[in-house]
Design a protein around this motif. Structure first.
Motif: not given
Ligand code: NDP
Length: 502
Positions: A147-151, A173-178, A206-208, A226-232, A249-251, A282-284, A405-407
């Motif tokens: 599961i991967s993010p949009w950046n 696999a699921k890419p970001s819906e964005v 959608l992620g959820p 890879t994505g946000g800490t809350k989702t992680g 891999e989180l925020g 970019i997370c970095l 906080e992460e902006i």
């Molecule tokens: P999100 O956590 O919102 O989403 C990441 C992925 O998870 C998306 O595909 C999303 O789908 C999916 N998702 C959302 N909710 C769930 C769920 N409940 N269960 C499973 N999958 C879910 O992150 P962002 O896309 O907003 O990306 C930005 C974040 O990613 C930032 O916090 C950034 O720091 C972090 N990041 C970390 C990196 C690293 O290497 N540490 C590298 C790049 C980014 P959908 O898009 O549909 O919501």
């Protein structure tokens, strides 16, 4: 309007719901394609296909996997320009960046892991004196979820998929819906490359709904996220009781620490990049800039002047430095942090506003200045695209919310410091620990700082200088596990020790 559909069992298919979501173009705020609004039924089909493909794929030789993945590399290379244009349009990033970083890195990811899988070896231990030999099998896990993010859409999507497939796993696999477009284009290239059906399955939505169904399914043996800490956190909560392997891999909230003895010109040029590349998404990126007091005034003057010259504009324009923010939701989040910074007593030295959308190059939309904003604009305050001026803020303490906080946007703070201990305490005061940058010509200090910084990655006198063999990941709330190198291949395998008495 173009439909972005799923890739399941080697075929492009629509979602079971027959429903689609709008996909927005960040530079215009307009809907330009539609994404499959998939649900757990589509995830189930994908998992069924991946399970069926696993026995044959896990028994395919590393050489044969290599050959298929290298064919895929060749096709991505052939379509590099189209993929770069698509990535730029879908994400808002300058096309120059997509062309030079994002798509080449997707190729590098596949090439690296296609090759690495041929060099992965197992260990054996001779148990001297007891007439036994142990050998360790390293077997692919089975079906895994990525599961991967949009950046960095294709860049990070392939960073997970490539080691999983190369290791012999099959993938849902699921890419970001964005930002789904380049993953959709990749699925067509996988078909053309002859990847066997079911080895890779891509479910959009959608992620959820889709992401959580992948995580919650008993048959996914590991989740690479890879994505946000809350989702992680949510993923860990669901997956941990099933004892799934997790790579998270989180925020981040990365410090950029500048000592007075640094190579000033090199530092200044790189700090512009590490602050605002990819709109700061970019997370970095280094979002907290600490400058040793003797050069603070000089740095502030030069930095603000250089930042003011960055061109915010049409992502398609070859001279654009900073493109559009990925979505209205993210645009609003960044703007709210700029307001917060002011409420916390910060002074905006440059930027701080939404940027007027540029006149877009013809062929992308009718978004000329005269036509602005488009009738169905999705942007804030009636403005079509989601543009924010690169923003530099000073006068904030290290422990305020803006600095904690992460902006994840084109916003940095600058702060002076006097001593090494002081700046270390500031740098380590956040809940995150992904990466840190240190600028100094003092070798001892560089090593001291590197050892003491609480982060998974430390750049000394550079930034984003990547070698795919190195461990990549964060500490504290920035995640769990390491990607990169053989580590990623090992993650997608399970060790089994066999003890043979002779
Ligand atoms: P999100 O956590 O919102 O989403 C990441 C992925 O998870 C998306 O595909 C999303 O789908 C999916 N998702 C959302 N909710 C769930 C769920 N409940 N269960 C499973 N999958 C879910 O992150 P962002 O896309 O907003 O990306 C930005 C974040 O990613 C930032 O916090 C950034 O720091 C972090 N990041 C970390 C990196 C690293 O290497 N540490 C590298 C790049 C980014 P959908 O898009 O549909 O919501």
């Amino acid at each position: 309007m173009q439909l972005i559909q799923n890739y399941v069992n080697g075929k492009i298919v629509g979602p079971r719901s027959d429903a689609y979501l709008d996909n927005f173009e960040p530079a215009t705020g307009e809907v330009y394609s539609q994404i499959a609004d998939s649900d757990e039924r589509d995830v189930q089909l994908a998992i069924d296909a991946a399970k069926a493909a696993f026995p044959a794929w896990s028994n395919t030789s590393a050489e044969d996997r290599f050959a298929i993945l290298m064919r895929l590399c060749g096709l991505i290379e052939r379509d590099l320009e189209a993929l770069a244009q698509a990535e730029s349009r879908d994400n808002g990033k300058p096309v120059t960046l997509a062309r030079s970083i994002d798509i080449p890195r997707a190729i590098a990811n596949f090439r690296f892991y296609a090759t690495a899988a041929m060099h992965l070896s197992n260990e054996s231990h001779e148990t001297v004196g007891r007439n036994a030999i142990n050998y360790t099998l390293r077997q692919p896990l089975g079906v895994v979820g990525c599961i991967s993010p949009w950046n960095l859409p294709l860049y990070l999507f392939t960073w997970k998929i490539a080691p999983a497939i190369a290791a012999g796993c099959t993938v849902v696999a699921k890419p970001s819906e964005v930002t789904p477009m380049t993953a959709y284009m990749l699925s067509k290239l996988c078909i053309e490359a002859g990847l066997p059906p079911g080895v890779l399955n891509i479910v959009h939505g959608l992620g959820p709904k889709v992401g959580s169904a992948i995580v919650a399914h008993r048959d996914t043996k590991a989740i690479s996220f890879t994505g946000g800490t809350k989702t992680g956190e949510e993923i860990a909560r669901v997956a941990a009781p099933m004892f799934k392997k997790l790579s998270l891999e989180l925020g981040g909230k990365n410090p950029n620490i500048i000592f007075a003895d640094c190579d000033y010109d090199e530092m200044l040029a790189t700090t512009i990049r590490s602050s605002f590349s990819n709109q700061g998404e970019i997370c970095l990126c280094g979002s907290r800039i600490f400058v040793e007091r003797p050069i603070y005034e000089r740095f502030r003057t030069d930095f603000v002047e250089r930042v003011g010259k960055l061109k915010v504009g049409d992502p398609k324009d070859e001279t654009t430095d900073v493109g559009a923010i990925v979505s209205k939701q993210h645009f609003d989040k960044i703007m709210s942090y700029i307001e917060l910074a002011q409420a916390e007593g910060g002074t905006i030295l440059c930027g701080g506003h939404k940027s007027e959308p540029p006149a877009l190059a013809s062929g992308q939309s009718d978004g000329t200045a005269a036509n602005w904003p488009p009738a169905n604009a999705g942007g804030s305050d009636g403005i079509g695209g989601f543009f924010i001026e690169p923003t530099v803020i000073e006068g904030l303490p290290h422990d305020c919310r803006t600095n904690q906080e992460e902006i994840f946007g084109p916003v940095v703070t600058i702060m002076p410091f006097d001593t090494e201990d002081e700046v270390l305490a500031y740098a380590n005061s956040v809940r995150y620990g992904l990466s840190a940058t240190v600028w100094t010509e003092n070798l001892s200090r560089a090593h001291r700082m590197a050892a003491a910084l609480e982060s998974g990655i430390v750049w000394i006198n550079c930034w984003l200088l990547r070698d795919l063999r190195t461990p990549f990941g964060g500490v504290k709330d920035s995640g769990l596990g390491r990607e990169g190198g053989f580590e990623a291949l090992r993650f997608f395998t399970e060790e089994k020790n066999v003890c043979l008495k002779i």
